[in-house]
Design a protein around this motif. Structure first.
Motif, PDB file in Angstrom:
ATOM      1  N   GLU A  83     -10.018   7.453  -2.016  1.00  0.00           N
ATOM      2  CA  GLU A  83      -9.584   6.232  -2.678  1.00  0.00           C
ATOM      3  C   GLU A  83      -8.211   6.336  -3.341  1.00  0.00           C
ATOM      4  O   GLU A  83      -7.740   5.374  -3.939  1.00  0.00           O
ATOM      5  CB  GLU A  83     -10.634   5.866  -3.745  1.00  0.00           C
ATOM      6  CG  GLU A  83     -10.476   4.515  -4.406  1.00  0.00           C
ATOM      7  CD  GLU A  83     -10.666   3.338  -3.466  1.00  0.00           C
ATOM      8  OE1 GLU A  83      -9.664   2.759  -3.042  1.00  0.00           O
ATOM      9  OE2 GLU A  83     -11.803   3.012  -3.146  1.00  0.00           O
ATOM     10  N   VAL A  84      -7.526   7.470  -3.222  1.00  0.00           N
ATOM     11  CA  VAL A  84      -6.313   7.712  -4.004  1.00  0.00           C
ATOM     12  C   VAL A  84      -5.211   6.676  -3.810  1.00  0.00           C
ATOM     13  O   VAL A  84      -4.388   6.481  -4.697  1.00  0.00           O
ATOM     14  CB  VAL A  84      -5.728   9.109  -3.708  1.00  0.00           C
ATOM     15  CG1 VAL A  84      -6.625  10.191  -4.250  1.00  0.00           C
ATOM     16  CG2 VAL A  84      -5.513   9.294  -2.222  1.00  0.00           C
ATOM     17  N   LEU A  85      -5.176   5.997  -2.673  1.00  0.00           N
ATOM     18  CA  LEU A  85      -4.102   5.019  -2.457  1.00  0.00           C
ATOM     19  C   LEU A  85      -4.167   3.880  -3.466  1.00  0.00           C
ATOM     20  O   LEU A  85      -3.182   3.184  -3.684  1.00  0.00           O
ATOM     21  CB  LEU A  85      -4.167   4.458  -1.034  1.00  0.00           C
ATOM     22  CG  LEU A  85      -3.828   5.429   0.097  1.00  0.00           C
ATOM     23  CD1 LEU A  85      -3.806   4.695   1.416  1.00  0.00           C
ATOM     24  CD2 LEU A  85      -2.497   6.117  -0.150  1.00  0.00           C
ATOM     25  N   ALA A  86      -5.332   3.691  -4.098  1.00  0.00           N
ATOM     26  CA  ALA A  86      -5.463   2.639  -5.110  1.00  0.00           C
ATOM     27  C   ALA A  86      -4.556   2.903  -6.305  1.00  0.00           C
ATOM     28  O   ALA A  86      -4.221   1.989  -7.064  1.00  0.00           O
ATOM     29  CB  ALA A  86      -6.914   2.538  -5.576  1.00  0.00           C
ATOM     30  N   VAL A  87      -4.132   4.159  -6.487  1.00  0.00           N
ATOM     31  CA  VAL A  87      -3.246   4.509  -7.605  1.00  0.00           C
ATOM     32  C   VAL A  87      -1.842   3.980  -7.369  1.00  0.00           C
ATOM     33  O   VAL A  87      -1.136   3.613  -8.299  1.00  0.00           O
ATOM     34  CB  VAL A  87      -3.222   6.040  -7.809  1.00  0.00           C
ATOM     35  CG1 VAL A  87      -2.262   6.423  -8.926  1.00  0.00           C
ATOM     36  CG2 VAL A  87      -4.626   6.554  -8.116  1.00  0.00           C
ATOM     37  N   GLY A  88      -1.439   3.924  -6.122  1.00  0.00           N
ATOM     38  CA  GLY A  88      -0.086   3.490  -5.804  1.00  0.00           C
ATOM     39  C   GLY A  88       0.104   1.990  -6.016  1.00  0.00           C
ATOM     40  O   GLY A  88      -0.855   1.230  -6.101  1.00  0.00           O
ATOM     41  N   ASP A  89       1.368   1.566  -6.098  1.00  0.00           N
ATOM     42  CA  ASP A  89       1.643   0.148  -6.258  1.00  0.00           C
ATOM     43  C   ASP A  89       1.489  -0.583  -4.922  1.00  0.00           C
ATOM     44  O   ASP A  89       1.259   0.031  -3.879  1.00  0.00           O
ATOM     45  CB  ASP A  89       3.030  -0.074  -6.860  1.00  0.00           C
ATOM     46  CG  ASP A  89       4.132   0.610  -6.053  1.00  0.00           C
ATOM     47  OD1 ASP A  89       3.962   0.765  -4.830  1.00  0.00           O
ATOM     48  OD2 ASP A  89       5.156   1.001  -6.653  1.00  0.00           O
ATOM     49  N   ALA A  90       1.596  -1.916  -4.958  1.00  0.00           N
ATOM     50  CA  ALA A  90       1.338  -2.732  -3.765  1.00  0.00           C
ATOM     51  C   ALA A  90       2.293  -2.384  -2.628  1.00  0.00           C
ATOM     52  O   ALA A  90       1.899  -2.325  -1.457  1.00  0.00           O
ATOM     53  CB  ALA A  90       1.456  -4.213  -4.120  1.00  0.00           C
ATOM     54  N   GLU A  91       3.558  -2.144  -2.983  1.00  0.00           N
ATOM     55  CA  GLU A  91       4.563  -1.824  -1.952  1.00  0.00           C
ATOM     56  C   GLU A  91       4.221  -0.519  -1.244  1.00  0.00           C
ATOM     57  O   GLU A  91       4.296  -0.419  -0.022  1.00  0.00           O
ATOM     58  CB  GLU A  91       5.941  -1.743  -2.625  1.00  0.00           C
ATOM     59  CG  GLU A  91       7.072  -1.372  -1.694  1.00  0.00           C
ATOM     60  CD  GLU A  91       7.529   0.083  -1.870  1.00  0.00           C
ATOM     61  OE1 GLU A  91       8.178   0.596  -0.942  1.00  0.00           O
ATOM     62  OE2 GLU A  91       7.219   0.682  -2.899  1.00  0.00           O
ATOM     63  N   PHE A  92       3.789   0.489  -2.023  1.00  0.00           N
ATOM     64  CA  PHE A  92       3.459   1.778  -1.408  1.00  0.00           C
ATOM     65  C   PHE A  92       2.174   1.678  -0.586  1.00  0.00           C
ATOM     66  O   PHE A  92       2.087   2.285   0.488  1.00  0.00           O
ATOM     67  CB  PHE A  92       3.310   2.860  -2.473  1.00  0.00           C
ATOM     68  CG  PHE A  92       2.890   4.183  -1.899  1.00  0.00           C
ATOM     69  CD1 PHE A  92       3.755   4.909  -1.091  1.00  0.00           C
ATOM     70  CD2 PHE A  92       1.623   4.691  -2.131  1.00  0.00           C
ATOM     71  CE1 PHE A  92       3.373   6.115  -0.534  1.00  0.00           C
ATOM     72  CE2 PHE A  92       1.232   5.894  -1.581  1.00  0.00           C
ATOM     73  CZ  PHE A  92       2.110   6.612  -0.785  1.00  0.00           C
TER      74      PHE A  92
END
Length: 421
Positions: A194-203
């Motif tokens: 689930e780590v991508l949830a940490v990134g912002d919308a653009e990332f």
């Protein structure tokens, strides 16, 4: 014939609650004696299902039980399920971070994992040094890493801080760099929690695009865990739904997400629920959701009620409690936020029940997820992400005999049209 690159056979993982290892000398000796005689481990015969919301009787729990599946080369497999269903445990076993209690994993090729923010990073080392460190862990030579270095740094968007120690990075910057390393060092199998949830919308958009390129353009395999159904549906071709440590459903990604979203209930018990944050001074014990009557599923345009039974042993004045709740749609996007702080009252109420009432429900047909957050004097006492879900049936919101398709609008508003000459 499918080109199978990863195969899980009879994977099970057992844990002893509250202890590391077997916990007692007698258990260790019993296990050793059985192994000496060539007999099965006696503690594999006991243990309960991995249901995090209930109180069990056994000290042993099966985090995973009898997991079997195959993944073809170039496939993007989505693994979905509620918190505590066993998704992350499965990925850790696939990544060889931990070993299964029974069963085996067979893979062809290098596996790169992105399980938690900062996993495998040394905080004292710079971003550049960590790229080489992670690459070495993934089995790459220094020359191979150097050839990809500029692409990794550019994709991560951390160029300005690349020679700064990682301990000074935000969690979003750390996951950007970690994903860039895992994606550009060309593993045959990429495992992402689930780590991508940490990134912002653009990332997140960049990361999903990169994973699509990896699978479709380069023929590599991706295993993806997320609670964001929009990301799962955009990226994955096939899915596995996990429930209480077992595989509940396997199929096309659309069928999987619908199966997952339809697994909802009107009543929830939280008395022994562990997956929460806070001091526990006041916390949720049970929730009931209903429509016009207590045994009726909510319907668009009709009254809707959420009853929260609280564990309030010190009988704190309910008006002193800040109770927030967030309602998300099935794509993980926030639809509504409600809070007791928005409503003024000069009265005092002592008890254990908070009731949120909506006179005319203006959410369209579908399944929605509620996150709850309780604070007293700026201290969090109970915070549960995706605590429960409720389902809304279609209804005649405008009294015109017509239902509004969910693709047109998830949120309905009262309006009128005036015709003027």
């Amino acid at each position: 014939m499918k080109d199978i690159i990863l195969k899980a056979e009879n994977i099970s993982k057992q844990y002893r609650l509250g202890q590391v290892g077997t916990g007692t000398l007698s258990h260790d000796l019993n296990r050793w004696w059985c192994q000496l005689r060539g007999k099965e481990d006696p503690y594999l015969k006991i243990g309960e299902t991995n249901d995090r919301s209930t109180k069990g009787e056994s000290d042993y729990v099966w985090a995973l039980q009898d997991i079997n599946f195959e993944v073809a080369r170039g496939e993007v497999l989505g693994i979905i399920g509620k918190n505590g269903a066993g998704k992350s445990t499965l990925l850790k076993i696939l990544s060889k971070v931990t070993a299964p209690t029974t069963g085996s994993i067979k893979s062809r090729g290098r596996i790169a994992s992105l399980l938690e923010v900062g996993t495998g990073f040394n905080g004292e080392m710079t971003g550049r040094e960590n790229i080489f460190l992670n690459g070495a862990i993934l089995g790459m030579t220094k020359k191979e890493i150097a050839s990809k270095l500029d692409e990794i740094i550019a994709f991560s968007g951390c160029e300005r801080y690349i020679d700064t120690p990682v301990k000074r990075y935000s969690s979003g910057m750390t996951v950007r760099l970690a994903f860039a390393v895992a994606a550009f060092l060309e593993p045959e199998i990429l495992v992402i929690d689930e780590v991508l949830a940490v990134g912002d919308a653009e990332f997140q958009k960049k990361a999903i695009g990169k994973m699509q390129d990896i699978s479709r353009g380069e023929g590599r395999t991706v295993l993806f865990v997320s609670h964001n159904m929009a990301a799962v549906q955009a990226l994955c071709t096939r899915g596995i739904v996990m429930k209480n440590g077992s595989i509940d459903f396997v199929g096309g990604i659309e069928d999987c997400t619908q199966h997952y979203l339809n697994d909802s209930s009107l009543n929830y018990e939280f008395e022994d629920f562990q997956d929460r944050v806070g001091s526990g001074l006041v916390k949720i014990k049970a929730v009931k959701t209903y429509g016009v009557d207590e045994d009726v599923i909510p319907q668009t345009g009709k009254p809707f009620t959420m009853e929260f039974i609280l564990d309030n042993p010190k009988n704190i004045d309910l008006t002193k409690i800040l109770f927030d709740l967030r309602i998300d749609d099935n794509m993980g996007q926030r639809i509504v936020w409600m809070s007791t702080s928005l409503l003024e009252t000069s009265d005092h109420f002592f008890g254990d029940k908070l009731v949120f009432k909506i006179k005319k429900l203006n959410l369209n047909e579908g399944t929605y997820y509620v996150t709850t957050h309780i604070m007293i004097d700026n201290v969090v006492t109970d915070w549960i992400q995706n605590a429960f879900s409720f389902k809304i049936d279609k209804g005649d919101y405008y009294g015109s005999g017509r239902n509004i398709p969910t693709k047109q609008s998830k949120f309905l508003i009262d309006f009128k049209v005036e015709y003027d000459n």
